[in-house]
Write a protein that holds these residues in place. Structure first.
Motif, PDB file in Angstrom:
ATOM      1  N   GLY A 102       0.817  -1.213   0.000  1.00  0.00           N
ATOM      2  CA  GLY A 102       0.000   0.000   0.000  1.00  0.00           C
ATOM      3  C   GLY A 102       0.847   1.258   0.000  1.00  0.00           C
ATOM      4  N   HIS A 105       2.418   1.719  -3.380  1.00  0.00           N
ATOM      5  CA  HIS A 105       1.426   2.246  -4.315  1.00  0.00           C
ATOM      6  C   HIS A 105       1.233   3.741  -4.085  1.00  0.00           C
ATOM      7  CE1 HIS A 105      -2.090   2.639  -6.870  1.00  0.00           C
ATOM      8  NE2 HIS A 105      -2.591   3.369  -5.883  1.00  0.00           N
ATOM      9  N   CYS A 109       1.600   6.623  -6.786  1.00  0.00           N
ATOM     10  CA  CYS A 109       0.267   6.968  -7.294  1.00  0.00           C
ATOM     11  C   CYS A 109       0.287   8.339  -7.974  1.00  0.00           C
ATOM     12  CB  CYS A 109      -0.742   6.961  -6.145  1.00  0.00           C
ATOM     13  SG  CYS A 109      -2.430   7.317  -6.695  1.00  0.00           S
ATOM     14  N   CYS A 117      -5.790   9.500  -3.403  1.00  0.00           N
ATOM     15  CA  CYS A 117      -5.495   8.176  -3.968  1.00  0.00           C
ATOM     16  C   CYS A 117      -6.492   7.174  -3.375  1.00  0.00           C
ATOM     17  CB  CYS A 117      -4.070   7.763  -3.627  1.00  0.00           C
ATOM     18  SG  CYS A 117      -3.682   6.060  -4.073  1.00  0.00           S
ATOM     19  N   THR A 119      -6.562   3.947  -3.354  1.00  0.00           N
ATOM     20  CA  THR A 119      -5.907   2.829  -2.657  1.00  0.00           C
ATOM     21  C   THR A 119      -5.406   3.264  -1.286  1.00  0.00           C
ATOM     22  OG1 THR A 119      -5.259   1.868  -4.769  1.00  0.00           O
ATOM     23  CG2 THR A 119      -4.046   1.117  -2.814  1.00  0.00           C
ATOM     24  N   ASP A 122      -8.339   3.728   1.039  1.00  0.00           N
ATOM     25  CA  ASP A 122      -8.833   2.415   1.460  1.00  0.00           C
ATOM     26  C   ASP A 122      -7.939   1.845   2.564  1.00  0.00           C
ATOM     27  OD1 ASP A 122     -10.628   0.095   1.187  1.00  0.00           O
ATOM     28  OD2 ASP A 122      -8.798  -0.911   0.473  1.00  0.00           O
ATOM     29  N   MET A 123      -6.625   2.048   2.411  1.00  0.00           N
ATOM     30  CA  MET A 123      -5.687   1.560   3.428  1.00  0.00           C
ATOM     31  C   MET A 123      -5.933   2.265   4.760  1.00  0.00           C
ATOM     32  SD  MET A 123      -1.563   1.145   3.103  1.00  0.00           S
ATOM     33  CE  MET A 123      -1.105   2.791   3.546  1.00  0.00           C
TER      34      MET A 123
END
Length: 139
Positions: A102, A105, A109, A117, A119, A122-123
């Motif tokens: 993560g 990324h 990103c 971002c 992702t 979400d993390m």
């Protein structure tokens, strides 16, 4: 081999004398006497400290390590305990791998900021790693 004073044990193990005194306070090691103001230890303490440090590195708490020794001071660790800790380490490795991926990324990103971002957001909303106990909490 003659008894080792606390400075010799510290030098041979790389552990500070304060850690050795703390381990003695926790009942993980025991001195066999004193030479002046310095604690003396049986040379067998070096192997015991190696086991304590190794178990700590494997993720066992000091309380768990204390329960690994019988009343006679000899290790009494079951294979099941080792297998359970190995399973726990597998879970931790998976969590850390997800966190690493993560972060990699997020670092690459193209979104204007990390918070934009999907992702990374979400993390943040679903962290792959649970808060961990620290060694201070073991005290």
């Amino acid at each position: 081999m003659d008894a080792l004073d606390i400075a010799e044990v510290a030098e041979r193990t790389g552990l500070p004398a304060s850690t050795l005194r703390y381990y003695e306070e926790k009942g993980l090691i025991a001195s066999i006497g004193r030479r002046g103001l310095r604690r003396l230890f049986d040379p067998d303490v070096l192997q015991r400290l190696s086991l304590i440090v190794g178990a700590g590195n494997a993720g066992f708490s000091l309380d768990e390590i204390g329960r690994m020794f019988g009343a006679d001071g000899r290790p009494r660790v079951t294979r099941e305990l080792f297998a359970a800790k190995a399973d726990e380490l597998d879970r931790r490795i998976a969590e850390l791998t997800a966190m690493r991926d993560g972060l990699r990324h997020a670092a690459a990103c193209p979104a204007p900021s990390h918070l934009e971002c999907p992702t990374f957001r979400d993390m943040l909303d679903n962290p792959p790693v649970r808060p961990r106990r620290t060694s201070i909490q073991d005290r």
